[in-house]
Enzyme design. Structure first.
Site, PDB file in Angstrom:
ATOM      1  CG  HIS A  50      22.932  23.834  11.477  1.00  0.00           C
ATOM      2  ND1 HIS A  50      22.925  22.448  10.698  1.00  0.00           N
ATOM      3  CD2 HIS A  50      23.484  23.242  12.413  1.00  0.00           C
ATOM      4  CE1 HIS A  50      23.600  21.779  10.949  1.00  0.00           C
ATOM      5  NE2 HIS A  50      24.384  22.007  11.988  1.00  0.00           N
ATOM      6  CG  HIS A  85      23.444  18.207   7.403  1.00  0.00           C
ATOM      7  ND1 HIS A  85      24.544  18.037   7.283  1.00  0.00           N
ATOM      8  CD2 HIS A  85      23.454  18.990   8.259  1.00  0.00           C
ATOM      9  CE1 HIS A  85      26.005  18.314   7.874  1.00  0.00           C
ATOM     10  NE2 HIS A  85      24.882  19.650   7.986  1.00  0.00           N
ATOM     11  CG  HIS A 122      25.380  17.980  12.845  1.00  0.00           C
ATOM     12  ND1 HIS A 122      25.546  17.532  14.006  1.00  0.00           N
ATOM     13  CD2 HIS A 122      25.843  19.649  12.429  1.00  0.00           C
ATOM     14  CE1 HIS A 122      26.149  19.163  14.196  1.00  0.00           C
ATOM     15  NE2 HIS A 122      26.160  19.939  13.291  1.00  0.00           N
ATOM     16  CD  GLU A 169      33.953  15.170   8.886  1.00  0.00           C
ATOM     17  OE1 GLU A 169      34.041  16.338   9.244  1.00  0.00           O
ATOM     18  OE2 GLU A 169      32.790  14.311   8.107  1.00  0.00           O
ATOM     19  NE  ARG A 194      44.753  30.430  -8.170  1.00  0.00           N
ATOM     20  CZ  ARG A 194      44.621  30.927  -9.292  1.00  0.00           C
ATOM     21  NH1 ARG A 194      45.582  32.110  -9.117  1.00  0.00           N
ATOM     22  NH2 ARG A 194      44.769  31.180 -11.151  1.00  0.00           N
ATOM     23  CG  ASN A 232      29.515  15.489  10.623  1.00  0.00           C
ATOM     24  OD1 ASN A 232      28.998  17.068  10.385  1.00  0.00           O
ATOM     25  ND2 ASN A 232      30.771  15.571  10.640  1.00  0.00           N
ATOM     26  CE  LYS A 243      33.907  19.036   9.202  1.00  0.00           C
ATOM     27  NZ  LYS A 243      33.045  18.788   9.024  1.00  0.00           N
ATOM     28  CD  GLU A 275      26.273  22.046  16.144  1.00  0.00           C
ATOM     29  OE1 GLU A 275      26.359  20.991  16.925  1.00  0.00           O
ATOM     30  OE2 GLU A 275      25.729  22.022  15.786  1.00  0.00           O
ATOM     31  CE  LYS A 316      34.160  22.324  15.608  1.00  0.00           C
ATOM     32  NZ  LYS A 316      33.505  22.820  14.186  1.00  0.00           N
ATOM     33  NE  ARG A 356      36.238  19.080  11.579  1.00  0.00           N
ATOM     34  CZ  ARG A 356      36.485  20.626  11.547  1.00  0.00           C
ATOM     35  NH1 ARG A 356      37.971  20.359  10.899  1.00  0.00           N
ATOM     36  NH2 ARG A 356      36.085  21.575  12.159  1.00  0.00           N
TER      37      ARG A 356
END
Lengths: 366, 366
Positions: free
Chosen positions: B264, B251, B247, B236, B120, B244, B142, B184, B226, B240
Site C-alpha cells: 500500500h 488505490h 491514495h 470524512e 454489533r 488521502n 477507519k 505515509e 492525524k 479528513r
C-alpha cells in the site's frame, strides 16, 4: 397518516404509518442527498412493488439501481450481502447513494448492514413490507446477518433516515407471515403494556382478518413503544434488552432447526411461552397468567410448543446469544404480564424442567 | 513514552508512543471490560510477538483467544475476516471481549472491522507492528476490507480504545515495509507541514537506518497531525479527505496490479508523485517542487513511477474511489508543498497527459 419521531443523541428520524404511502414519493425525496438510490428487495416482493416504486422515483429524476435477493432467513448471510455490494460497485454507487430496503425483516436487516458498511456508511431508508418489519425490525437501527454459529452475530447499530410503514402492503402478506408479525406485537404487550395486551386479546380476530384500523393501531402502539425504548438506550446497554423477550429461546430454536424452517416470529412466539413458563417457575407468573400467554399466542396462529433439543443443545445455542455476559445468559422474563425484567442466569434444575416440560414437543422434527 | 490524545465528540482515547510498550501490560489492562481478549495477528507477526503478549496478559488472569491470519493485502477480504468471526464464536467470545490487533495495517483494518461488526460492536485495541500502521492506519478508526472492485470499500468508522505504538517492534520490520511506512510519513509533510517535510529531507537516512530518536519523532509528528485532523472530522465530511493525498492514484495502482503486488505504501508513494505532477499541471507547483517530491520519495526507497494502465483503466479504477461525488472524482492535490486541497475533477486533457507522461513506466508488468 400518523408520524412518530425516533429521537437519539446523534440523530432523529420519522416513522410514517398509514395507507398508500408507497405512492407518496414526496415523503422519500427530501431524504436523498443525491438523486441515486439502490432498491434492495427479494424475488417475492419485487414482482409486487419494485416497478411501482421505481417508476415513481424515476419520474422525479432519481436513478434507481435494483438489487433482487433470494427470499428467506436462510439467505441472511454474507454470500447474499455480497450480492448487494457487487451490485453497488458494479453500478458505481457512491457514498451518498441511498439504499432503500423494500421487504421484510431479512431485507431490512441486510440492507441496513450493507448501508452501514458500504464505503463505511451510506444513507438508507426502510420500507417494510411485512407486519414483523413494520412493528419491529425496521425501527431502531439494529442491522445484521447470521453466522452458522449464531443469529444476527455480525452486524451494526445503524439508523435509517426514514421508515415508511404502508399498511396497504400487508394485503399481499401470506397468513403465516402475518402471524409471525403478530408475535412481535404481542411481545410489546407482554413486556411493557398490560392494557395493550388486553386490547390484543380482544382484537386478535380483527388483526388476523386484517382490519385496517386494528392493524394501524397495532403498528402504531408497537412503534411507539419501540421508539421510546430505543430512544432511551440505542446501543442496548440496558432497557433495550427487554425487546428481546422470547428471543433468546427463539434464536436457539431457529439455530437448532436451521434458519428458515420456522419463521423468526414463530420461534419468538414459542420462545415467549418458554419465557412465561420460566417466569412461573420463579414464582412471578401464575398458571393462569401462563395460560393467557399460551392462548393469545395460539390465537395468533403461532406455535406454542418448542422443539425437544435436550437441555445441552438448548444451552449451547443460547450460549451464542449476544446478551451473554461473563458466561451468564441474561434471560428476559416476566415479573408480571406487562412487565419484563432482565434475569441473569437460571438454576440448572429449572432449565432441565423447562426443556423437558409441557411446552416442549418431541414430535417437532429437527 | 509520550501520550497523545485523540478527542472526538463521542469518545477519546490515548495513543502511547515509546519503547518497550509491548511488555507494559498495565497500559492495556484498564481498558478491558472483561478479562477476555482475542489477539488477532498474522503468520509473520505471530512467531515474533504473540507468545510474549499472551504470556503477559495471562499472568494477569486475562484469557487470550489467538487468531492467526494469513499475511498480506491479498487476504484483506471477507474470507479472512470470517476466520476472525469463526474463532470468536467458536470460543464463545462475548460482546465485551476485547479484540487486540497485533500487526500491520491489514491486521488493524480487519480486526477493527471485525470488532465493529461482532455482535454489533466489541471493544478493540491497536498494537501496530509496522511503521505504516503506527503513523497512519492504527489511528483514527477507519476499518475495512477490500472488494474485488475496490479497496476498503466495505468497512466502518470504529474507534479503538487505545493505540500502543512500540518503536521496538520496528526492529524486525523488513526494509520494504519500512519504506512503505515512510510513504505515509512523507504524506503528512506534503499535505500540511512544510517544516516537517524539510526535516524528512534532512533525516531520511536516519529513518531508513532506524535511528530510534528519528523514528519516534516521525511517528509522533505523524500521529499528532492525524489526531488533529481526525478530531476535526471523524467521518470524512471535509478536511479528513486530505489524508488521502496520493491514495486515489495509489488505490488504482493496487487494484490495477491486483492487491498485494505492491505494498500500500509503495502505491501511495508513486501516487503522491502523480498528485504532485497534476498539481504542477494546474500551475500550483513548480518543476522544482515536483522534483523535490520525486527525490524524497526515491530516497525513501519507494517507486516514483506508476504502471501504464492507459487512461481508461486508470479512470475506471479511480471511479470506485470513496471520494467520488455525483460522478466527479475528488482529487487531493497540492496548492504548495505543505498544503493539500480537494480538487473536484480534472480536465480530460490533463489526465491524458498525466497517465502517459514521465511519471508512468510502461515496463511495470500488470
Amino acid at each position: 397518516m400518523i408520524t412518530l419521531d425516533l429521537t437519539l443523541p446523534d440523530t432523529r428520524y420519522p416513522i410514517h404509518i398509514g395507507h398508500g404511502l408507497l405512492d407518496q414519493v414526496e415523503l422519500i425525496l427530501p431524504h436523498l442527498p443525491i438523486p441515486q438510490v439502490a432498491i434492495v428487495t427479494n424475488d417475492v416482493v419485487a414482482p409486487l412493488y419494485l416497478e411501482r416504486l421505481t417508476r415513481q422515483l424515476e419520474s422525479h429524476g432519481v436513478h434507481c439501481i435494483p438489487v433482487i435477493l433470494p427470499d428467506g432467513e436462510a439467505h441472511k448471510n454474507w454470500q447474499t450481502l455480497n450480492l448487494i455490494f457487487d451490485a453497488l460497485l458494479g453500478a458505481n454507487a457512491e457514498r451518498k447513494t441511498t439504499l432503500i430496503a423494500l421487504g421484510g425483516g431479512v431485507i431490512g436487516d441486510m440492507t441496513g448492514f450493507a448501508a452501514a458498511c458500504y464505503q463505511r456508511g451510506a444513507p438508507f431508508i426502510q420500507i417494510p413490507t411485512t407486519l414483523l418489519a413494520q412493528v419491529d425490525s425496521s425501527v431502531g437501527g439494529k442491522t445484521a446477518i447470521n453466522h452458522p454459529l449464531g443469529k444476527n452475530m455480525i452486524g451494526a447499530f445503524y439508523q435509517p433516515k426514514l421508515v415508511l410503514a404502508d399498511m396497504d402492503l400487508l394485503a399481499t402478506l401470506p397468513e403465516r407471515e402475518l402471524s409471525a408479525g403478530i408475535a412481535e406485537v404481542i411481545k410489546y404487550g407482554l413486556l411493557g403494556d398490560a392494557d395493550f395486551l388486553a386490547w390484543l386479546e380482544a382484537n386478535m380476530d380483527k388483526l388476523r382478518a386484517r382490519d385496517p384500523a386494528a392493524l394501524q393501531y397495532a403498528v402504531r402502539r408497537s412503534c411507539e413503544m419501540k421508539a421510546e425504548i430505543v430512544g432511551q438506550d440505542e446501543k442496548e446497554q440496558g432497557v433495550r434488552a427487554l425487546l428481546n423477550l422470547g428471543h433468546t429461546f427463539g434464536h436457539a430454536i431457529e439455530a437448532g432447526l436451521g434458519y428458515g424452517h420456522w419463521l423468526h416470529g414463530e420461534a419468538v412466539g414459542a420462545g415467549m411461552v418458554l419465557a412465561a413458563a420460566a417466569s412461573q417457575a420463579l414464582g412471578w407468573l401464575s398458571a393462569e397468567d401462563v395460560q393467557r400467554v399460551v392462548t393469545l399466542i395460539d390465537a395468533a396462529g403461532l406455535p406454542v410448543r418448542s422443539p425437544d433439543f435436550g437441555v445441552d443443545e438448548w444451552m449451547r445455542h443460547m450460549g451464542h446469544d449476544k446478551k451473554v455476559e461473563s458466561g451468564v445468559i441474561r434471560f428476559i422474563l416476566l415479573k408480571q404480564l406487562g412487565q419484563a425484567v432482565i434475569q441473569p442466569g437460571l438454576p440448572p434444575a429449572l432449565l432441565d424442567t423447562l426443556f423437558s416440560g409441557p411446552h416442549i414437543d418431541a414430535t417437532i422434527p429437527h
